[in-house]
Scaffold this motif. Sequence first.
Motif, PDB file in Angstrom:
ATOM      1  N   VAL A   1       0.518  -1.075   3.788  1.00  0.00           N
ATOM      2  CA  VAL A   1       0.978  -2.053   4.734  1.00  0.00           C
ATOM      3  C   VAL A   1       1.497  -3.229   4.141  1.00  0.00           C
ATOM      4  O   VAL A   1       2.577  -3.801   4.676  1.00  0.00           O
ATOM      5  CB  VAL A   1      -0.380  -2.477   5.457  1.00  0.00           C
ATOM      6  CG1 VAL A   1      -0.232  -3.389   6.305  1.00  0.00           C
ATOM      7  CG2 VAL A   1      -1.366  -1.291   5.791  1.00  0.00           C
TER       8      VAL A   1
ATOM      9  N   ASP B   1      -2.098  -7.472  10.769  1.00  0.00           N
ATOM     10  CA  ASP B   1      -1.284  -6.610   9.726  1.00  0.00           C
ATOM     11  C   ASP B   1      -1.562  -5.126  10.130  1.00  0.00           C
ATOM     12  O   ASP B   1      -0.366  -4.293   9.709  1.00  0.00           O
ATOM     13  CB  ASP B   1      -1.511  -7.147   8.581  1.00  0.00           C
ATOM     14  CG  ASP B   1      -1.212  -8.532   8.224  1.00  0.00           C
ATOM     15  OD1 ASP B   1      -0.314  -8.910   8.864  1.00  0.00           O
ATOM     16  OD2 ASP B   1      -1.604  -9.227   7.255  1.00  0.00           O
ATOM     17  N   LEU B   2      -2.694  -4.806  10.044  1.00  0.00           N
ATOM     18  CA  LEU B   2      -2.873  -3.200  10.162  1.00  0.00           C
ATOM     19  C   LEU B   2      -2.639  -2.328  11.380  1.00  0.00           C
ATOM     20  O   LEU B   2      -2.471  -1.286  11.332  1.00  0.00           O
ATOM     21  CB  LEU B   2      -4.632  -2.961  10.120  1.00  0.00           C
ATOM     22  CG  LEU B   2      -5.078  -3.599   8.880  1.00  0.00           C
ATOM     23  CD1 LEU B   2      -6.750  -3.217   8.775  1.00  0.00           C
ATOM     24  CD2 LEU B   2      -4.489  -3.075   7.473  1.00  0.00           C
TER      25      LEU B   2
ATOM     26  N   ASN C   1       2.771   2.091   7.048  1.00  0.00           N
ATOM     27  CA  ASN C   1       1.578   1.453   7.431  1.00  0.00           C
ATOM     28  C   ASN C   1       0.715   3.087   7.629  1.00  0.00           C
ATOM     29  O   ASN C   1       0.878   3.473   8.643  1.00  0.00           O
ATOM     30  CB  ASN C   1       1.675   0.782   8.755  1.00  0.00           C
ATOM     31  CG  ASN C   1       0.223   0.235   9.233  1.00  0.00           C
ATOM     32  OD1 ASN C   1      -0.758   0.620   8.466  1.00  0.00           O
ATOM     33  ND2 ASN C   1       0.031  -0.529  10.268  1.00  0.00           N
TER      34      ASN C   1
END
Length: 330
Positions: A237, A256-257, A264
Amino acid sequence: MSRGRVVLLSLGLALATILVVGAFLVHRHLETWLVTPGPLAQDTELVIPRGAGLAGIAGRLQDAGVIDDALRLRVATRLSGQDRVLQAGEYRFPAQVTPAAALAMIEAGDRILHRITVPEGHTIREVWALLEQDNRLDGDMPPMPPEGGVLPETYFFERGEQRAAVAKRMEAAMRQALEEIWAERQEDLPFDTLEEAVTLASIVEKETAVASEYTTVAGVYVNRLRLGMPLQADPTVIYALTKGQSELGRALTRKDLQVDDDYNTYQRKGLPPGPIALPGRGALEAAVRPAETDYIYFVADGSGGHAFARTLTEHNANVRNWRRVQRAAD
């Protein structure tokens, strides 16, 4: 024979004798001088440039205090023939080195070797920056290879060596290591190509700094690939956010995830499109020979390593423990 001729012959023989004796004494003097400790008070480094010639080399040695008489060195080297094989480069002369030993070093090309270390887990951009910023190297930077394209280890070079030559050795070292390691791979891996092995190894490299965990971390990810589970690797990520061009500089967030990116591994199953860093030999070997384990989870344990779990219940308990460690540290 006339008296005059006898006198001339006698004078000629006397002169020849003087010359022979003189040459012998000069030769003996030079021999003694060559093996006499020189005036150098401490170890000294000196660069002898290409094309300096015997006079230039002798002058530089005298200026640096390695010898006390450039003329004597020139005469001695010409008598011995060593002036034809003296090599340019950077040398480290020890204190009180004799002129003969100094000549032997230059004749043998016993030059100083510098080193540059490529750390495991660096990105290719970081390595190219190291090469570009090292002022002991010369020349332009070569094209940057793909991520994961050089082997992390220590490389030696001479001052003035071309950057492209050092980079070429780094790439060649990686190709050789991969050829050796891939040949020893397990037969039942859930990926088929060498490139995929490097990608997995790069994730392992970024996940743990504990070498003894490499094979276990690799085993967790291999298990997830076999089960069709997302890898959920935080370093991928980070790479999705930075593309290896900089440090993230902060902790990952829940937002962010959710980033929509092929790197990702929370959002995409399987391996990402390519490596995220430079894996070392340990991580590469772990990727193709992972531990046989039934772990499918792991989290930091607060001591620099990780706590591994077989079930989500075990993993959640490990996560709670990690959060307690974090709160105590704050």
